[in-house]
Design an enzyme around this catalytic site. Structure first.
Site, mmCIF file in Angstrom:
data_model
loop_
_atom_site.group_PDB
_atom_site.id
_atom_site.type_symbol
_atom_site.label_atom_id
_atom_site.label_comp_id
_atom_site.label_asym_id
_atom_site.label_seq_id
_atom_site.Cartn_x
_atom_site.Cartn_y
_atom_site.Cartn_z
ATOM 1 N N LYS A 56 -20.174 -14.451 -15.619
ATOM 2 C CA LYS A 56 -18.994 -13.726 -16.101
ATOM 3 C C LYS A 56 -18.114 -14.719 -16.826
ATOM 4 O O LYS A 56 -17.967 -15.862 -16.372
ATOM 5 C CB LYS A 56 -18.202 -13.160 -14.918
ATOM 6 C CG LYS A 56 -18.792 -11.898 -14.351
ATOM 7 C CD LYS A 56 -17.791 -11.277 -13.386
ATOM 8 C CE LYS A 56 -18.509 -10.543 -12.292
ATOM 9 N NZ LYS A 56 -17.858 -10.524 -11.019
ATOM 10 N N HIS A 73 -12.188 -15.852 -0.932
ATOM 11 C CA HIS A 73 -11.300 -15.068 -1.812
ATOM 12 C C HIS A 73 -9.967 -15.787 -2.039
ATOM 13 O O HIS A 73 -8.946 -15.146 -2.329
ATOM 14 C CB HIS A 73 -10.977 -13.673 -1.215
ATOM 15 C CG HIS A 73 -12.152 -12.773 -1.023
ATOM 16 N ND1 HIS A 73 -12.321 -11.994 0.094
ATOM 17 C CD2 HIS A 73 -13.216 -12.526 -1.821
ATOM 18 C CE1 HIS A 73 -13.444 -11.303 -0.013
ATOM 19 N NE2 HIS A 73 -14.005 -11.613 -1.161
ATOM 20 N N ASN A 105 -15.748 -5.131 -2.485
ATOM 21 C CA ASN A 105 -17.006 -4.977 -1.765
ATOM 22 C C ASN A 105 -17.046 -5.970 -0.604
ATOM 23 O O ASN A 105 -17.433 -5.648 0.509
ATOM 24 C CB ASN A 105 -18.160 -5.174 -2.738
ATOM 25 C CG ASN A 105 -19.324 -4.299 -2.352
ATOM 26 O OD1 ASN A 105 -19.293 -3.596 -1.326
ATOM 27 N ND2 ASN A 105 -20.358 -4.346 -3.142
ATOM 28 N N ARG A 139 -21.201 -5.800 4.929
ATOM 29 C CA ARG A 139 -21.094 -6.805 6.001
ATOM 30 C C ARG A 139 -20.343 -6.219 7.189
ATOM 31 O O ARG A 139 -19.402 -5.441 7.023
ATOM 32 C CB ARG A 139 -20.369 -8.046 5.509
ATOM 33 C CG ARG A 139 -21.081 -8.736 4.364
ATOM 34 C CD ARG A 139 -20.402 -10.063 4.022
ATOM 35 N NE ARG A 139 -20.797 -10.492 2.703
ATOM 36 C CZ ARG A 139 -19.955 -10.927 1.767
ATOM 37 N NH1 ARG A 139 -18.653 -11.007 2.020
ATOM 38 N NH2 ARG A 139 -20.400 -11.293 0.595
ATOM 39 N N GLY A 159 -8.390 -1.890 -2.575
ATOM 40 C CA GLY A 159 -6.947 -2.042 -2.386
ATOM 41 C C GLY A 159 -6.142 -1.491 -3.556
ATOM 42 O O GLY A 159 -5.078 -0.897 -3.384
ATOM 43 N N GLU A 160 -6.688 -1.660 -4.766
ATOM 44 C CA GLU A 160 -5.961 -1.209 -5.955
ATOM 45 C C GLU A 160 -6.146 0.278 -6.235
ATOM 46 O O GLU A 160 -5.302 0.902 -6.875
ATOM 47 C CB GLU A 160 -6.433 -2.009 -7.189
ATOM 48 C CG GLU A 160 -6.004 -3.460 -7.151
ATOM 49 C CD GLU A 160 -6.728 -4.312 -8.189
ATOM 50 O OE1 GLU A 160 -7.085 -3.797 -9.256
ATOM 51 O OE2 GLU A 160 -6.938 -5.511 -7.907
ATOM 52 N N ASN A 161 -7.279 0.822 -5.758
ATOM 53 C CA ASN A 161 -7.632 2.182 -6.187
ATOM 54 C C ASN A 161 -7.644 3.251 -5.107
ATOM 55 O O ASN A 161 -7.633 4.435 -5.435
ATOM 56 C CB ASN A 161 -9.013 2.171 -6.851
ATOM 57 C CG ASN A 161 -9.009 1.398 -8.148
ATOM 58 O OD1 ASN A 161 -8.264 1.723 -9.061
ATOM 59 N ND2 ASN A 161 -9.800 0.346 -8.215
ATOM 60 N N GLU A 216 -8.389 -13.023 -10.846
ATOM 61 C CA GLU A 216 -8.898 -14.353 -10.470
ATOM 62 C C GLU A 216 -9.137 -15.222 -11.699
ATOM 63 O O GLU A 216 -8.903 -16.426 -11.665
ATOM 64 C CB GLU A 216 -10.199 -14.188 -9.660
ATOM 65 C CG GLU A 216 -9.926 -13.643 -8.268
ATOM 66 C CD GLU A 216 -11.162 -13.109 -7.565
ATOM 67 O OE1 GLU A 216 -11.646 -12.035 -7.979
ATOM 68 O OE2 GLU A 216 -11.635 -13.750 -6.630
HETATM 69 P P1 AMP Z 1 -14.576 -5.064 -6.090
HETATM 70 O O1 AMP Z 1 -15.541 -5.850 -5.245
HETATM 71 O O2 AMP Z 1 -13.189 -5.624 -6.072
HETATM 72 O O3 AMP Z 1 -15.082 -4.797 -7.476
HETATM 73 O O4 AMP Z 1 -14.447 -3.605 -5.400
HETATM 74 C C1 AMP Z 1 -15.543 -2.739 -5.259
HETATM 75 C C2 AMP Z 1 -15.139 -1.571 -4.364
HETATM 76 O O5 AMP Z 1 -14.026 -0.865 -4.920
HETATM 77 C C3 AMP Z 1 -16.255 -0.533 -4.171
HETATM 78 O O6 AMP Z 1 -16.380 -0.201 -2.797
HETATM 79 C C4 AMP Z 1 -15.728 0.680 -4.930
HETATM 80 O O7 AMP Z 1 -16.170 1.866 -4.357
HETATM 81 C C5 AMP Z 1 -14.227 0.524 -4.759
HETATM 82 N N1 AMP Z 1 -13.506 1.310 -5.736
HETATM 83 C C6 AMP Z 1 -13.449 1.121 -7.069
HETATM 84 N N2 AMP Z 1 -12.726 2.104 -7.657
HETATM 85 C C7 AMP Z 1 -12.326 2.938 -6.669
HETATM 86 C C8 AMP Z 1 -11.563 4.150 -6.619
HETATM 87 N N3 AMP Z 1 -11.055 4.707 -7.723
HETATM 88 N N4 AMP Z 1 -11.347 4.724 -5.409
HETATM 89 C C9 AMP Z 1 -11.847 4.177 -4.285
HETATM 90 N N5 AMP Z 1 -12.586 3.042 -4.271
HETATM 91 C C10 AMP Z 1 -12.822 2.431 -5.433
#
Ligand code: AMP
Length: 389
Positions: free
Chosen positions: A14, A174, A203, A233, A324-326, A376
């Protein structure tokens, strides 16, 4: 000044190119399936599918993209003053951003045993970038570094001393994300003398107690399986289960590791590691999905209580990363019935935090509750910039 940020995985890379000190991201992209028959390279709107035998071909494609006059990004490769690398494990050695030399590379190699999935890929990224961006300074930003401030009372395990002498202790992960969002929170509080809990819920997931701007305790430990329930996990379990699986059920150490790392967490509880699927299932009355969400949020609440007690109070609770954000559902479940700690969320704001600058604090809450998107890559660019300045 241009700073390139690289996050190298075993088969992926990335990247983001930043203009500093403005922090503006000029290019954002990803090379996937490196080493496989067909790879994929994406930079901004440009996408190409072709074999990428190694990280070198991926970085060469990136260089070509950056130098293409049509894109108007850079005219010479040497305009990139530095490359900031995300390195997962810095052990006890690396507590801050570090200019990479042979000694540093040797130490990152020594730490392969502590992060066998990540550090080798991170080193490949470093060595490849050195070959391609020969004039740029190479800087390592460690995911564990922020947690090196955790005092011994919180980083030592109650096992025989010889293991501590052999570096078995809590490291935490993290760190780049916890550091970024805690700094953003302190800006909002207009103070460094604060008590924060940062919840990085992706995740992988971890919670950190940040006291006066420094990591004071965190839920991940020697490895990244401990603490909160995650996508695949387990989070905290009783250690005796491991011995029972091996001694009484015949599983090998590698199999147990695989089960606890890849087949546990939300995947085990609800059949998916994607929280969106689990929320939909729960809303449709699926009992397993409902229980999984309650357990997920319950694990977070346990640590909110733990960390608040350890810091003797709390100024702000911060949600970040994919979930956390979504997920307003997780934020609601993880904060409900915490009024006695001064935590109360405004449910209307929680459903649409962007409209409130991420502030979902309830009217009667003495603790601020914020949704702060993590970044990050920008944190790596900033730390790299500060180091080479
Ligand atoms: P990350 O590792 O930060 O990319 O987060 C991945 C996780 O965020 C996965 O479990 C996704 O299902 C969750 N996620 C992403 N968008 C949403 C959303 N709109 N509502 C709930 N979970 C979400």
């Amino acid at each position: 000044m241009k700073i390139l940020v690289l996050n190298s995985g075993s088969s992926s890379l990335k990247f983001q190119l930043f203009d500093m000190p403005s922090g503006k991201a000029l290019v954002k992209g990803l090379a996937e399936r490196i080493g496989e028959k067909t790879g994929k390279f994406k930079a901004n709107d440009f996408v190409v599918e072709k074999a990428l035998p190694s990280h070198k071909e991926a970085l060469e494609l990136l260089t070509e993209y950056l130098l293409n006059p049509d894109h108007n990004i850079i005219a010479y490769k040497d305009e990139i003053a530095a490359v900031g690398h995300r390195v997962v494990h810095g052990g006890n050695t690396f507590v801050q951003p570090t200019l990479i030399n042979d000694e540093v590379k040797a130490k990152i190699k020594e730490l392969f045993s502590l992060a066998p999935l990540h550090n080798p890929a991170n080193l490949v990224g470093i060595e490849t970038a050195e070959q391609i961006f020969t004039k740029a300074r190479q800087v390592a930003i460690f995911d564990t570094a922020f947690h090196q401030s955790i005092p011994v009372v919180n980083h030592k395990y109650a096992i025989p001393e010889e293991f501590y002498q052999k570096d078995i202790r809590k490291y935490g992960f993290h760190g780049i994300s916890h550091q970024y969002v805690s700094r953003e929170a302190n800006k909002r509080l207009n103070s460094e003398n604060t008590k924060l809990i940062t919840l990085h819920l992706g995740n992988g997931a971890s919670a950190t107690a940040v006291l006066n701007g420094k990591s004071f305790d965190t839920t991940m430990g020697f490895g990244p399986m401990n603490g909160l329930i995650m996508g695949t996990r387990s989070g905290d379990i009783d250690q005796s289960i491991i011995f029972y699986m091996m001694d009484k059920m015949g599983y090998t150490a590698a199999e147990v590791q695989n089960i606890l790392n890849k087949k546990s967490g939300m995947m085990a509880l609800a059949g998916s590691n994607d929280l969106r699927d689990i929320e939909t299932a729960a809303a449709n009355g699926d009992k397993k999905a409902r229980l999984a969400l309650d357990m997920y949020a319950g694990a977070i609440k346990k640590y909110i209580g733990n960390f608040t007690a350890q810091m003797n109070g709390l100024d702000a609770l911060i949600f970040t990363a994919g979930i956390g954000e979504n997920s307003n559902v997780v934020r609601r479940l993880a904060t409900q019935s915490l009024e006695f700690l001064g935590i109360q969320v405004d449910e209307e704001k929680n459903k649409n935090p962007q409209a409130f600058n991420g502030d979902i604090t309830g009217e009667n809450s003495s603790v601020k509750v914020w949704v702060i998107p993590t970044n990050e890559e920008q944190e790596i660019a900033m730390q790299t910039f500060q180091l080479i300045q």
